[in-house]
Design a protein around this motif. Structure first.
Motif, short mmCIF file in Angstrom:
data_model
loop_
_atom_site.label_atom_id
_atom_site.label_comp_id
_atom_site.label_asym_id
_atom_site.label_seq_id
_atom_site.Cartn_x
_atom_site.Cartn_y
_atom_site.Cartn_z
N GLU A 103 19.15 1.77 -27.46
CA GLU A 103 19.67 1.82 -28.84
C GLU A 103 18.70 1.14 -29.79
O GLU A 103 18.42 1.62 -30.88
CB GLU A 103 21.04 1.14 -28.93
CG GLU A 103 22.18 2.03 -28.52
CD GLU A 103 23.46 1.25 -28.30
OE1 GLU A 103 23.65 0.20 -28.98
OE2 GLU A 103 24.26 1.67 -27.44
N SER B 168 20.78 10.23 -22.67
CA SER B 168 21.29 9.42 -21.57
C SER B 168 20.64 9.86 -20.25
O SER B 168 20.54 9.10 -19.31
CB SER B 168 22.80 9.54 -21.49
OG SER B 168 23.15 10.90 -21.38
N ASP C 82 16.59 2.79 -32.96
CA ASP C 82 16.63 2.19 -34.29
C ASP C 82 15.21 1.85 -34.77
O ASP C 82 14.86 2.06 -35.93
CB ASP C 82 17.50 0.93 -34.22
CG ASP C 82 18.02 0.57 -35.58
OD1 ASP C 82 18.46 1.50 -36.30
OD2 ASP C 82 17.94 -0.62 -35.94
N ASN D 199 21.11 0.09 -21.80
CA ASN D 199 21.58 0.87 -22.96
C ASN D 199 21.24 0.23 -24.29
O ASN D 199 20.86 0.90 -25.23
CB ASN D 199 23.09 1.08 -22.87
CG ASN D 199 23.37 2.40 -22.17
OD1 ASN D 199 22.57 3.35 -22.29
ND2 ASN D 199 24.45 2.46 -21.44
N ASP D 200 21.38 -1.08 -24.36
CA ASP D 200 21.11 -1.73 -25.65
C ASP D 200 19.63 -1.65 -26.01
O ASP D 200 19.27 -1.54 -27.18
CB ASP D 200 21.62 -3.18 -25.66
CG ASP D 200 20.81 -4.07 -24.75
OD1 ASP D 200 20.52 -3.65 -23.61
OD2 ASP D 200 20.44 -5.18 -25.18
N LYS E 225 21.14 -5.30 -32.60
CA LYS E 225 20.16 -4.70 -33.51
C LYS E 225 19.12 -5.73 -33.97
O LYS E 225 19.42 -6.85 -34.19
CB LYS E 225 20.85 -4.13 -34.75
CG LYS E 225 22.01 -3.22 -34.39
CD LYS E 225 21.68 -1.75 -34.55
CE LYS E 225 22.48 -0.88 -33.62
NZ LYS E 225 22.74 0.44 -34.12
#
Ligand SMILES: *Cc1c(COP(=O)(O)O)cnc(C)c1O
Length: 430
Positions: free
Chosen positions: A17, A3, A21, A13-14, A430
């Motif tokens: 993520e 972070s 992934d 943030n997404d 995702k």
């Protein structure tokens, strides 16, 4: 990605993520890239060992460059690493275009024909060949030119090529990389198939490969697959990020020497040419190149997956086989291309505050937008992105001296697209 990293760079943030992934998903492809890097470094190191490259080779020369054994042995090293008879590796070769042009001017004479076997060559060659009329072009010498298109899927048309090669076809030109075209790069095996088709039609036709962006991407270079001559830029793959300028041409001895008469002049050829302090950088750059190319490829694979998952069309896809460094990302407008490049530029070590603007470039017919805050001007083994402002509005992303930088750049480009409203809505995280 932590972070802390997130706050400094202000990525959503997404996106972070999604990036984490993507990094998990690409791991098996990264492992295959690392295997190729091991094998290529091993081949390069074997060449260093066989030639007993020594500290005394790292010196320099000025003026005429007589007796520059470090320069001569570097060329032997390139020849071994590229499985060629000999090579010309010089700071006086300004770019990849110049290296390819030396090959063309060295070989072509009035009345000869030049045949492009992989469709329209890279933009900067249009004026060299004379596709765009230009003083001093090969066409002005009385050399005719024809091209055979690739298939709609981007594969070489072997039959069409064999039929096009005639008694006057002195040089068959093969472009390995996609350049600024929305087509896959040719594998070394495909280059070998073109060479066989050409030679079957006319054994005297010389096969010259534009090897820009291809070096060390796979096991072996086109010279090992039968190409007579390959040429490229040292501020792309083989310079390993250390070469401040330069180009190379490698292949059969008499052909390389013919090219050398155009770099200097008849009679002097490759016997002159000072290395001007480049020897150590060129040796060290070649030593690093297999690894650096691997780092850039890992970044490209990551970017392919990231942008695909953000809803964009990419070429190649993340798990497709690669034969060059280039990652195409299709955007939907010139504005999106600029937003992409501006985002990436912000993650550059040099000139991060500069905002790329589309502009004309010597050798390019369309206006081009470029991002690249590089240590070496225009270096595209360093992280960079560019593309001509014409449909399909694709940006071509390439390079990255380390994978971490390539990832940060791709994320910033994605953030730039999002900020400009150029990304469609994506379902879920995702
Ligand atoms: C980069 C490149 C060249 C040569 O470009 P320079 O900028 O002159 O080094 C030629 N062909 C292809 C496919 C390229 O990618």
């Amino acid at each position: 990605m932590t972070s802390r990293f997130d706050r400094r760079n202000q990525f959503d943030n997404d996106l972070l993520e999604l990036a984490a992934d993507c990094r998990r998903q690409v791991r098996p492809v990264w492992e295959r890239i690392e295997e190729v890097a091991y094998r290529n470094l091993s081949r390069v190191l074997a060449a260093f060992r066989e030639l007993k490259i020594s500290e005394s080779d790292l010196g320099t020369s000025t003026g005429y460059g007589y007796g520059d054994t470090g320069r001569d042995r570097l060329e032997e090293l390139y020849a071994r690493a590229f499985e060629a008879e000999t090579a010309l590796v010089r700071p006086q070769i300004v770019s990849g275009t110049h290296a390819i042009a030396l090959g063309l001017y060295g070989l072509l004479r009035p009345g000869d024909e030049l045949l492009a076997t992989t469709g329209r060559p890279y933009d900067t060659l249009a004026e060299v060949i004379g596709i765009l009329p230009s003083p001093g072009s090969v066409a002005e010498l009385g050399v005719s030119y024809r091209e055979v298109e690739l298939s709609s899927g981007g594969a070489p048309e072997l039959e069409g090529i064999a039929n096009a090669v005639g008694p006057r076809t002195k040089v068959a030109f093969i472009q390995r990389s996609r350049g600024y075209a929305w087509r896959p790069a040719l594998s070394v095996k495909q280059v070998g198939e073109i060479v066989r088709a050409v030679k079957a039609a006319n054994p005297a036709t010389i096969c010259l490969v534009d090897n820009c962006y291809g070096e060390f991407v796979s096991d072996g270079e086109p010279t090992a697959a039968g190409a007579d001559l390959i040429a490229g830029s040292l501020i792309k793959n083989p310079g390993g990020g250390l070469a401040p300028t330069g180009g190379y041409i490698a292949g059969l001895r008499d052909l390389v020497e013919a090219a050398a008469t155009r770099l200097t002049c008849p009679g002097l050829g490759r016997k002159v040419g000072p290395s001007l302090g480049m020897n150590r950088l060129y040796y060290q750059g070649l030593f690093l190149a297999p690894h650096v190319v691997g780092e850039a490829l890992k970044g490209a694979v990551f970017a392919a997956l990231l942008f695909e998952r953000l809803g964009l069309e990419v070429s190649p896809r993340w798990d497709e086989e690669r034969s060059d460094l280039i990652q195409g990302v299709r955007l939907r407008s010139p504005e999106a291309m600029v937003a992409f490049c501006r985002g990436l530029q912000g993650q550059s070590p040099i000139d991060s505050h500069v905002s790329p603007e589309p502009s004309g470039m010597p050798g390019y017919a369309d206006s081009v937008v470029m991002a690249g805050g590089t240590f070496v001007q225009g270096s595209t083994i360093e992280l960079s992105a560019d593309g001509p402002l014409r449909p399909p509005y694709a940006v071509y992303l390439q390079g990255g001296l380390c994978t971490e930088h390539a990832i940060l750049g791709a994320l910033a480009a994605a953030q730039g697209l999002r900020a400009g409203g150029h990304l469609g809505r994506r379902k879920g995280g995702k």
